[in-house]
Design a protein around this motif. Structure first.
Motif, PDB file in Angstrom:
ATOM      1  N   GLN A 167       0.821  -1.213   0.000  1.00  0.00           N
ATOM      2  CA  GLN A 167       0.000   0.000   0.000  1.00  0.00           C
ATOM      3  C   GLN A 167       0.854   1.262   0.000  1.00  0.00           C
ATOM      4  O   GLN A 167       0.508   2.252  -0.656  1.00  0.00           O
ATOM      5  CB  GLN A 167      -0.934  -0.008   1.217  1.00  0.00           C
ATOM      6  N   ILE A 168       1.960   1.237   0.731  1.00  0.00           N
ATOM      7  CA  ILE A 168       2.857   2.397   0.693  1.00  0.00           C
ATOM      8  C   ILE A 168       3.446   2.550  -0.713  1.00  0.00           C
ATOM      9  O   ILE A 168       3.578   3.662  -1.236  1.00  0.00           O
ATOM     10  CB  ILE A 168       3.974   2.269   1.747  1.00  0.00           C
ATOM     11  N   ALA A 169       3.776   1.429  -1.337  1.00  0.00           N
ATOM     12  CA  ALA A 169       4.292   1.479  -2.712  1.00  0.00           C
ATOM     13  C   ALA A 169       3.267   2.091  -3.663  1.00  0.00           C
ATOM     14  O   ALA A 169       3.628   2.853  -4.568  1.00  0.00           O
ATOM     15  CB  ALA A 169       4.686   0.080  -3.173  1.00  0.00           C
ATOM     16  N   LYS A 170       1.974   1.796  -3.451  1.00  0.00           N
ATOM     17  CA  LYS A 170       0.934   2.405  -4.286  1.00  0.00           C
ATOM     18  C   LYS A 170       0.859   3.911  -4.026  1.00  0.00           C
ATOM     19  O   LYS A 170       0.664   4.708  -4.964  1.00  0.00           O
ATOM     20  CB  LYS A 170      -0.424   1.771  -3.995  1.00  0.00           C
ATOM     21  N   LEU A 171       1.020   4.312  -2.757  1.00  0.00           N
ATOM     22  CA  LEU A 171       1.000   5.741  -2.439  1.00  0.00           C
ATOM     23  C   LEU A 171       2.129   6.487  -3.148  1.00  0.00           C
ATOM     24  O   LEU A 171       2.019   7.689  -3.404  1.00  0.00           O
ATOM     25  CB  LEU A 171       1.121   5.951  -0.923  1.00  0.00           C
ATOM     26  N   LYS A 172       3.201   5.762  -3.458  1.00  0.00           N
ATOM     27  CA  LYS A 172       4.345   6.363  -4.151  1.00  0.00           C
ATOM     28  C   LYS A 172       4.209   6.280  -5.674  1.00  0.00           C
ATOM     29  O   LYS A 172       5.146   6.615  -6.403  1.00  0.00           O
ATOM     30  CB  LYS A 172       5.650   5.702  -3.694  1.00  0.00           C
ATOM     31  N   GLY A 173       3.063   5.815  -6.159  1.00  0.00           N
ATOM     32  CA  GLY A 173       2.794   5.847  -7.594  1.00  0.00           C
ATOM     33  C   GLY A 173       3.415   4.724  -8.392  1.00  0.00           C
ATOM     34  O   GLY A 173       3.702   4.880  -9.586  1.00  0.00           O
ATOM     35  N   THR A 174       3.627   3.560  -7.782  1.00  0.00           N
ATOM     36  CA  THR A 174       4.261   2.444  -8.482  1.00  0.00           C
ATOM     37  C   THR A 174       3.237   1.391  -8.906  1.00  0.00           C
ATOM     38  O   THR A 174       2.101   1.372  -8.448  1.00  0.00           O
ATOM     39  CB  THR A 174       5.320   1.767  -7.587  1.00  0.00           C
ATOM     40  N   HIS A 175       3.682   0.512  -9.780  1.00  0.00           N
ATOM     41  CA  HIS A 175       2.926  -0.678 -10.183  1.00  0.00           C
ATOM     42  C   HIS A 175       3.281  -1.777  -9.192  1.00  0.00           C
ATOM     43  O   HIS A 175       4.451  -2.167  -9.080  1.00  0.00           O
ATOM     44  CB  HIS A 175       3.329  -1.074 -11.617  1.00  0.00           C
ATOM     45  N   VAL A 176       2.282  -2.267  -8.445  1.00  0.00           N
ATOM     46  CA  VAL A 176       2.551  -3.168  -7.321  1.00  0.00           C
ATOM     47  C   VAL A 176       2.013  -4.562  -7.603  1.00  0.00           C
ATOM     48  O   VAL A 176       0.840  -4.729  -7.953  1.00  0.00           O
ATOM     49  CB  VAL A 176       1.942  -2.620  -6.016  1.00  0.00           C
ATOM     50  N   VAL A 177       2.896  -5.540  -7.426  1.00  0.00           N
ATOM     51  CA  VAL A 177       2.540  -6.947  -7.617  1.00  0.00           C
ATOM     52  C   VAL A 177       2.790  -7.692  -6.308  1.00  0.00           C
ATOM     53  O   VAL A 177       3.889  -7.619  -5.742  1.00  0.00           O
ATOM     54  CB  VAL A 177       3.379  -7.586  -8.742  1.00  0.00           C
ATOM     55  N   GLY A 178       1.766  -8.377  -5.814  1.00  0.00           N
ATOM     56  CA  GLY A 178       1.896  -9.140  -4.579  1.00  0.00           C
ATOM     57  C   GLY A 178       1.919 -10.631  -4.844  1.00  0.00           C
ATOM     58  O   GLY A 178       1.261 -11.116  -5.771  1.00  0.00           O
ATOM     59  N   ILE A 179       2.677 -11.368  -4.050  1.00  0.00           N
ATOM     60  CA  ILE A 179       2.729 -12.829  -4.132  1.00  0.00           C
ATOM     61  C   ILE A 179       2.218 -13.383  -2.810  1.00  0.00           C
ATOM     62  O   ILE A 179       2.682 -12.992  -1.735  1.00  0.00           O
ATOM     63  CB  ILE A 179       4.165 -13.322  -4.401  1.00  0.00           C
ATOM     64  N   ALA A 180       1.220 -14.292  -2.890  1.00  0.00           N
ATOM     65  CA  ALA A 180       0.626 -14.878  -1.689  1.00  0.00           C
ATOM     66  C   ALA A 180       0.221 -16.321  -2.003  1.00  0.00           C
ATOM     67  O   ALA A 180       0.450 -16.804  -3.117  1.00  0.00           O
ATOM     68  CB  ALA A 180      -0.571 -14.055  -1.221  1.00  0.00           C
ATOM     69  N   GLY A 181      -0.382 -17.012  -1.020  1.00  0.00           N
ATOM     70  CA  GLY A 181      -0.554 -18.451  -1.149  1.00  0.00           C
ATOM     71  C   GLY A 181      -1.966 -18.984  -1.270  1.00  0.00           C
ATOM     72  O   GLY A 181      -2.161 -20.201  -1.276  1.00  0.00           O
ATOM     73  N   THR A 182      -2.986 -18.103  -1.354  1.00  0.00           N
ATOM     74  CA  THR A 182      -4.354 -18.577  -1.583  1.00  0.00           C
ATOM     75  C   THR A 182      -5.069 -17.584  -2.497  1.00  0.00           C
ATOM     76  O   THR A 182      -4.698 -16.407  -2.573  1.00  0.00           O
ATOM     77  CB  THR A 182      -5.172 -18.696  -0.277  1.00  0.00           C
ATOM     78  N   ASP A 183      -6.119 -18.063  -3.148  1.00  0.00           N
ATOM     79  CA  ASP A 183      -6.913 -17.169  -3.988  1.00  0.00           C
ATOM     80  C   ASP A 183      -7.605 -16.099  -3.146  1.00  0.00           C
ATOM     81  O   ASP A 183      -7.771 -14.958  -3.592  1.00  0.00           O
ATOM     82  CB  ASP A 183      -7.961 -17.966  -4.773  1.00  0.00           C
ATOM     83  N   ALA A 184      -8.005 -16.465  -1.922  1.00  0.00           N
ATOM     84  CA  ALA A 184      -8.639 -15.475  -1.044  1.00  0.00           C
ATOM     85  C   ALA A 184      -7.671 -14.330  -0.745  1.00  0.00           C
ATOM     86  O   ALA A 184      -8.056 -13.158  -0.713  1.00  0.00           O
ATOM     87  CB  ALA A 184      -9.103 -16.135   0.249  1.00  0.00           C
ATOM     88  N   LYS A 185      -6.407 -14.666  -0.555  1.00  0.00           N
ATOM     89  CA  LYS A 185      -5.411 -13.637  -0.264  1.00  0.00           C
ATOM     90  C   LYS A 185      -5.139 -12.771  -1.497  1.00  0.00           C
ATOM     91  O   LYS A 185      -5.054 -11.538  -1.391  1.00  0.00           O
ATOM     92  CB  LYS A 185      -4.122 -14.275   0.240  1.00  0.00           C
ATOM     93  N   THR A 186      -4.987 -13.388  -2.665  1.00  0.00           N
ATOM     94  CA  THR A 186      -4.708 -12.589  -3.858  1.00  0.00           C
ATOM     95  C   THR A 186      -5.909 -11.706  -4.207  1.00  0.00           C
ATOM     96  O   THR A 186      -5.742 -10.566  -4.638  1.00  0.00           O
ATOM     97  CB  THR A 186      -4.316 -13.478  -5.050  1.00  0.00           C
ATOM     98  N   ASP A 187      -7.123 -12.215  -3.994  1.00  0.00           N
ATOM     99  CA  ASP A 187      -8.314 -11.384  -4.217  1.00  0.00           C
ATOM    100  C   ASP A 187      -8.323 -10.195  -3.268  1.00  0.00           C
ATOM    101  O   ASP A 187      -8.652  -9.070  -3.660  1.00  0.00           O
ATOM    102  CB  ASP A 187      -9.591 -12.214  -4.015  1.00  0.00           C
ATOM    103  N   PHE A 188      -7.969 -10.448  -2.018  1.00  0.00           N
ATOM    104  CA  PHE A 188      -7.936  -9.371  -1.028  1.00  0.00           C
ATOM    105  C   PHE A 188      -6.923  -8.305  -1.425  1.00  0.00           C
ATOM    106  O   PHE A 188      -7.199  -7.096  -1.331  1.00  0.00           O
ATOM    107  CB  PHE A 188      -7.590  -9.955   0.343  1.00  0.00           C
ATOM    108  N   LEU A 189      -5.754  -8.730  -1.878  1.00  0.00           N
ATOM    109  CA  LEU A 189      -4.718  -7.775  -2.264  1.00  0.00           C
ATOM    110  C   LEU A 189      -5.199  -6.855  -3.382  1.00  0.00           C
ATOM    111  O   LEU A 189      -4.967  -5.641  -3.340  1.00  0.00           O
ATOM    112  CB  LEU A 189      -3.448  -8.513  -2.696  1.00  0.00           C
ATOM    113  N   LYS A 190      -5.875  -7.418  -4.366  1.00  0.00           N
ATOM    114  CA  LYS A 190      -6.304  -6.620  -5.511  1.00  0.00           C
ATOM    115  C   LYS A 190      -7.573  -5.812  -5.214  1.00  0.00           C
ATOM    116  O   LYS A 190      -7.651  -4.624  -5.515  1.00  0.00           O
ATOM    117  CB  LYS A 190      -6.529  -7.526  -6.728  1.00  0.00           C
TER     118      LYS A 190
END
Length: 339
Positions: A167-190
């Protein structure tokens, strides 16, 4: 007021080899501690469990001393002052500090910090406004130094540090990609946190290919919480002069095989990248700055955080062990008693 209170502790019963289990912990009743001059008696409200504690269970030299056998483990705790022998803290004040895993602690007033329960919910001082938020803040901004338009990849992105980092990276105007271990987590991130892309490493056959697809302009900053093969794959896509804040390596904490893998030196040389391990204590003199920014972003609605809170002192070891099976979304906490 306190004569009927029963104290209880959680001790390190033996040192684990590989994955810890319940047999490595023991519970015992203990006398209620009494504060001396300049001290307070604190009732534990919330206990933070964190992956770094696994290293302290082993008798190995590290940046923090190992836990001692047959003595209480310890970590960050939010508590309430029940007795005070200082004019700086008063009965009912809420404090945070490094305290033993027990229901009641005494502490020198200089070893705990009063917190504002009107500024944020108490558990937040163990997550977004605590060590996890500060770790994300300094690791990303001081070492990662993200610039607008760059690409930031975060592993362990649905954990307490990772989700704040993204989220801090998004505040700085970057393209942010997260890596996690469940679909629920990746959905939450996006959907909830605004990550641009998220990869479920457990269901992805070719991680290197998935990273390439999610990072069409390569990787400028890789905030590494996990180490292992995931990090090997990310490093195949480093841009020139990429920066890698190395926060954790949870994939290796319970391994007994040496965790052999790809040699990263050629990748770092070819891309002229910087990799720097750090711990949040390195920035202790700047905590005030970090807390100001994190508190401001939280108050402005620019930061979202997630906690997984289990109830009951007896469940502290369970909550800790769950960190290594990926059970938790966000910060793992144990509520010990009512506020």
């Amino acid at each position: 007021m306190t004569h009927n209170l029963q104290n209880q502790q959680i001790l390190l019963a033996k040192r684990p080899t590989g994955m810890p289990t319940m047999e490595h912990f023991s519970f015992q009743n203990a006398p209620l501690p009494h504060p001396e001059d300049g001290q307070v008696l604190i009732q534990t409200l919330y206990i933070s469990v964190d992956p770094y504690m696994r290293g302290r269970m082993s008798n190995e030299k590290s940046y923090v001393a190992p836990f001692k056998l047959n003595e209480p483990m310890n970590g960050r705790i939010v508590g309430k002052v029940l007795q005070s022998k200082s004019d700086q803290l008063h009965i009912g004040d809420k404090v945070v500090g490094m305290l033993d895993w027990q229901k009641y602690n005494t502490a020198d007033i200089n070893n705990v910090r009063k917190i504002d329960e009107n500024g944020a919910p108490l558990p937040a001082y163990l997550s977004v406004l605590g060590i996890n938020g500060l770790t994300a803040y300094f690791g990303l901004l001081d070492i990662g130094q993200p610039k607008e338009g760059e690409t930031v990849v975060v592993s362990g992105a649905a954990g307490a540090v990772g989700m704040i980092t993204g989220q801090i990276a998004k505040l700085k105007g970057t393209h942010v990609v997260g890596i996690a271990g469940t679909d629920a987590k990746t959905d939450f991130l996006k959907k909830e946190l605004g990550f641009d892309e998220a990869i479920n490493y457990k269901t992805t056959d070719d991680m290197s290919k998935a990273i390439a697809a999610s990072c069409p302009n390569g990787v400028d900053v890789y905030f590494d919480n996990v180490g292992g093969s995931i990090s090997d794959d990310v490093m195949n896509h480093l841009n020139d002069f990429a920066r890698i804040p190395l926060c954790g390596a949870i994939s290796s904490y319970n391994r007994t095989d040496g965790d052999f893998g790809t040699r990263i030196q050629p990748k770092l040389i070819k891309s002229r990248s910087l990799i720097k391990g750090f711990i949040v204590g390195d920035y202790s003199e700047q905590f005030g700055e970090g807390m100001r920014d994190l508190s401001t972003w939280l108050a402005e609605g620019k930061l979202t955080y997630k906690e997984n809170i289990v109830e009951g002192f007896e469940h502290v070891p369970d909550a800790f062990l769950g960190l290594f099976s990926g059970d938790n979304l966000g910060k793992q906490l144990v509520k010990v008693s009512e506020e």
